[in-house]
Design a protein around this motif. Structure first.
Motif, mmCIF file in Angstrom:
data_model
loop_
_atom_site.group_PDB
_atom_site.id
_atom_site.type_symbol
_atom_site.label_atom_id
_atom_site.label_comp_id
_atom_site.label_asym_id
_atom_site.label_seq_id
_atom_site.Cartn_x
_atom_site.Cartn_y
_atom_site.Cartn_z
ATOM 1 N N ALA A 223 0.835 -1.198 0.000
ATOM 2 C CA ALA A 223 0.000 0.000 0.000
ATOM 3 C C ALA A 223 0.870 1.248 0.000
ATOM 4 C CB ALA A 223 -0.912 -0.002 1.213
ATOM 5 N N VAL B 119 -2.886 0.974 -4.042
ATOM 6 C CA VAL B 119 -2.465 -0.341 -3.545
ATOM 7 C C VAL B 119 -1.965 -1.143 -4.736
ATOM 8 C CG1 VAL B 119 -3.191 -2.482 -2.421
ATOM 9 C CG2 VAL B 119 -4.128 -0.286 -1.653
ATOM 10 N N LEU C 222 -7.672 -2.376 3.228
ATOM 11 C CA LEU C 222 -7.133 -1.599 2.106
ATOM 12 C C LEU C 222 -8.239 -1.230 1.123
ATOM 13 C CD1 LEU C 222 -3.856 -3.618 1.433
ATOM 14 C CD2 LEU C 222 -4.134 -1.518 2.778
ATOM 15 N N PRO D 274 -6.765 0.699 7.913
ATOM 16 C CA PRO D 274 -5.743 -0.279 7.523
ATOM 17 C C PRO D 274 -5.174 -1.003 8.748
ATOM 18 C CG PRO D 274 -5.447 1.747 6.292
ATOM 19 C CD PRO D 274 -6.486 2.024 7.323
#
Length: 351
Positions: free
Chosen positions: A245, A250, A285, A340
């Motif tokens: 990431a 990502v 994510l 995250p």
């Protein structure tokens, strides 16, 4: 363990809940965000800060000095309070995404203020039961300008229990909608992981609910989390993928390993496509996701497209499959609806 386990415990010193299916981590909920106390799902009274001319959006002032961004400013009065719900998470230094479409969640149903109508989960296919639930919803709503969504768990739930919870949710929605004067204020906090597990993982009913200080270690959750905190994803055979990431996007890279067969690329790519929705959700994510699939003939892209569509169809998060780029990369976007996991781990390590 075979079957569905709901595991309640703590992770990084925070309240957390895990769903294990046949010994594999299927979902993970963790409380808290080191960047903001306002979790996705929180409902606030906000005030307008500045309109973004030419972009159609508006920045809003939130409680505790936080800033939010509303993409569609239609109907938002300048200089006056507006009720909003936190719609996701944001990177450090960026405004929180907001929505004016409020949603008050419960175990049996959801109340949608300002969006009238009674809807029953499509997974309930018994027409008589659907009609009965819709009638119950209309009865509890009365003349209010709210909407209701009856969840799948209501199929076998007791009507009196459904009615009682819906009445409480509707009363809560009434009180929230009346809070239209004053400065920025938190009106309804997001449900905690244990509360959300109780609401979202009730159907189908879990085979076991595990609690205790060592519940995550005992049930294999900690081991699964350790794997999620590394970039590598092990795939069948010798194939693997790496997830990294960045602030912008990502990146996912797929490798065939030591498999030199003609179909090695397609096999590795299909395996990653099936696993990708789970990995993105568990790692927290979202945003722009770019996948560098293993080399394969262009004619196999149609097959991979079908696998991706099937995999993300039941992913539970807003995802748009954009498609292939001129460089042979695959693009998709996923709503940033969770903090995250690496951010939480980093914050715990620095505490």
């Amino acid at each position: 363990m075979k079957g569905r386990q709901v595991v309640l415990g703590h992770l990084f010193g925070l309240e957390a809940a895990a769903l294990m299916v046949d010994g594999q981590l299927a979902d993970l909920l963790v409380a808290g965000d080191p960047l903001t106390p306002l979790a996705p799902g929180s409902i606030c009274r906000a005030t307008t800060d500045r309109f973004m001319k030419g972009q159609g959006g508006v920045f809003l002032r939130l409680p505790d000095g936080q800033t939010g961004y509303l993409r569609d400013r239609k109907g938002v009065p300048e200089g006056k309070p507006v009720l909003v719900q936190i719609a996701g998470v944001a990177e450090e230094g960026k405004a929180l995404p907001l929505s004016t479409r409020l949603l008050v969640r419960g175990r049996h149903g959801l109340v949608t203020p300002g969006a009238p109508g009674v809807n029953v989960s499509r997974s309930i296919r018994d027409e008589d039961r659907r009609d009965a639930l819709a009638a119950l919803g209309r009865e509890v709503l009365g003349a209010r300008d709210h909407g209701l969504i009856l969840r799948s768990v209501t199929l076998d739930a007791d009507d009196a229990e459904i009615r009682d919870e819906l009445a409480q949710l509707i009363d809560l929605a009434d009180r929230i909608c009346a809070e239209t004067t004053g400065g920025p204020e938190l009106l309804l906090d997001a449900p905690s992981p244990w509360e959300q597990a109780w609401m979202d993982w009730a159907e189908p009913a879990p085979d076991a609910v595990e609690e205790g200080e060592d519940s995550f270690e005992r049930c294999g959750v900690l081991e699964a989390v350790d794997a999620l905190l590394t970039p590598r994803i092990a795939l069948p055979g010798s194939a693997d993928a790496f997830v990294e990431a960045t602030r912008a996007l990502v990146a996912v890279d797929v490798n065939t390993g030591n498999d030199t067969s003609l179909a090695a690329g397609l096999k590795a790519n299909i395996a990653l496509a099936r696993e990708l929705p789970r990995q993105l959700a568990l790692r927290g994510l979202g945003g722009q996701v770019v996948v560098d699939f293993a080399p394969m003939p262009k004619r196999d892209r149609a097959t991979l497209d079908q696998v991706l569509q099937a995999a993300f169809r039941g992913a539970g998060s807003e995802t748009t499959l954009v498609g292939w780029t001129a460089m042979g990369l695959y693009e998709l976007t996923r709503k940033r609806d969770r903090v995250p996991l690496a951010r939480l781990a980093q914050a715990a390590g620095g505490a």
